[in-house]
Design an enzyme around this catalytic site. Structure first.
Site, mmCIF file in Angstrom:
data_model
loop_
_atom_site.group_PDB
_atom_site.id
_atom_site.type_symbol
_atom_site.label_atom_id
_atom_site.label_comp_id
_atom_site.label_asym_id
_atom_site.label_seq_id
_atom_site.Cartn_x
_atom_site.Cartn_y
_atom_site.Cartn_z
ATOM 1 N N SER A 1 0.915 -1.048 0.040
ATOM 2 C CA SER A 1 0.151 0.094 0.000
ATOM 3 C C SER A 1 0.860 1.242 -0.202
ATOM 4 O O SER A 1 2.079 1.212 0.681
ATOM 5 C CB SER A 1 -0.949 0.049 1.106
ATOM 6 O OG SER A 1 -1.581 1.189 1.463
ATOM 7 N N TYR B 1 -1.949 -0.201 10.200
ATOM 8 C CA TYR B 1 -1.996 -0.792 8.684
ATOM 9 C C TYR B 1 -0.679 -0.304 8.349
ATOM 10 O O TYR B 1 -0.083 -0.928 7.452
ATOM 11 C CB TYR B 1 -3.038 -0.004 8.058
ATOM 12 C CG TYR B 1 -3.291 -0.319 6.587
ATOM 13 C CD1 TYR B 1 -3.760 -1.828 6.518
ATOM 14 C CD2 TYR B 1 -2.969 0.234 5.770
ATOM 15 C CE1 TYR B 1 -4.000 -2.009 5.199
ATOM 16 C CE2 TYR B 1 -3.400 0.043 4.310
ATOM 17 C CZ TYR B 1 -3.743 -1.171 3.998
ATOM 18 O OH TYR B 1 -4.049 -1.591 2.646
#
Ligand SMILES: NC(=O)c1ccc[n+]([C@@H]2O[C@H](COP(=O)([O-])OP(=O)(O)OC[C@H]3O[C@@H](n4cnc5c(N)ncnc54)[C@H](OP(=O)(O)O)[C@@H]3O)[C@@H](O)[C@H]2O)c1
Length: 257
Positions: free
Chosen positions: A140, A153
């Site tokens: 990501s 995350y």
């Protein structure tokens, strides 16, 4: 065999019951690629397999390395050697500095990091032995820079980026390629808990899958998009910290991100 337009006959996908990887699975299958779809047993996974004769369900938990190894062996026994392994199982939990969700942090690290390396360990020895294969890892863009609310995350994806870089360096000359896939926001259930006003440049899963599949056959080191988010986060990452923190704070104030 009919030309599928893709350089892979058999693709193994973890997180295949999810939004992005499910879309990738359907698109590959529609072109005649054989897709081995892995996620934990569920109606979602069964429905995906039922949607195309080219998709077969191989249920497994990516947190269980032995189960995943057995799963990969089963895929190769039933469908043939895995040409591309795409590791997409992942999750997001919010990160609140006043009430840190430690259980969520650990689960996120386990799924997003262990889940990837367990998959790599399950297929890489065979790929190295036959000097062919392609690993694709879902990272990501938020792995590139710290961001408010992203302590779990972002940390997991930063680890994934480092794993990808380490593997890439060692895979040179082995015949095995590696691609890190780094999207920005994609409109999926994964980030449902994220404040919608803060999701800048969000894209649909269909566009995301299309972008990934347009570039993945060329085996680049990284596929990153959208360019605005990539440019900003990578620039911030490369700035000296005395400058990057004020820039990020200014950006958040100016855009509401
Ligand atoms: N959505 C975004 O904005 C975005 C942006 C950048 C990167 N990504 C990355 O892209 C990947 C896919 O994201 P998504 O939004 O499509 O997520 P999603 O729809 O929530 O799908 C997550 C997938 O992970 C699987 N999974 C969860 N726990 C598992 C386990 N223990 N064993 C096996 N599979 C497990 C889920 O299947 P079951 O629960 O059915 O097992 C599901 O297939 C993730 O790695 C994510 O971090 C997403």
């Amino acid at each position: 065999m009919a030309d599928t337009g893709y350089p892979w006959k058999v693709v193994w996908i973890t997180g295949a019951s999810g939004a992005i990887c499910g879309e990738i699975a359907r698109r590959l299958a529609a072109k005649g690629v054989k897709v081995a779809a892995t996620a934990r047993p569920s109606e979602r996974l069964d429905a995906l397999a039922a949607s195309s004769p080219n998709i077969a369900a191989f249920p497994a938990d990516v947190l269980k390395p032995d189960e995943l190894k057995t799963c990969a062996a089963k895929v190769e026994a039933e469908l043939g050697q895995i040409d591309l392994a795409l590791f997409g199982a992942g999750m997001y939990v919010p990160f609140d500095i006043r009430n840190i969700d430690l259980d969520g942090f650990r689960k996120t690290m386990a799924l997003n990091v262990d889940g990837v390396i367990n998959g790599v360990a399950a297929v890489l020895p065979n790929m190295l032995e036959r000097r062919a294969g392609h690993l694709a890892i879902m990272g990501s863009l938020f792995g590139y820079a710290g961001w408010p609310g992203n302590g779990s995350y972002g940390a997991s994806k930063a680890a994934v980026i480092n794993i990808a870089e380490s593997l890439k360096l060692e895979l040179r000359g082995t015949g095995v390629d590696l691609t890190l896939i780094s999207p920005g926001f994609v409109d999926t259930p994964l980030n449902a808990a994220y404040d919608p006003k803060k999701k800048l440049f969000v894209m649909k899963k269909e566009r995301c899958a299309r972008k990934i599949l347009a570039k993945l056959p060329k085996r680049p080191y990284e596929i990153a998009f959208p360019i605005q988010v990539e440019g900003f986060l990578k620039t911030v990452r490369d700035m000296p910290r005395f400058a990057s923190f004020p820039v990020v704070r200014w950006f958040i104030k100016a855009t509401g991100a």
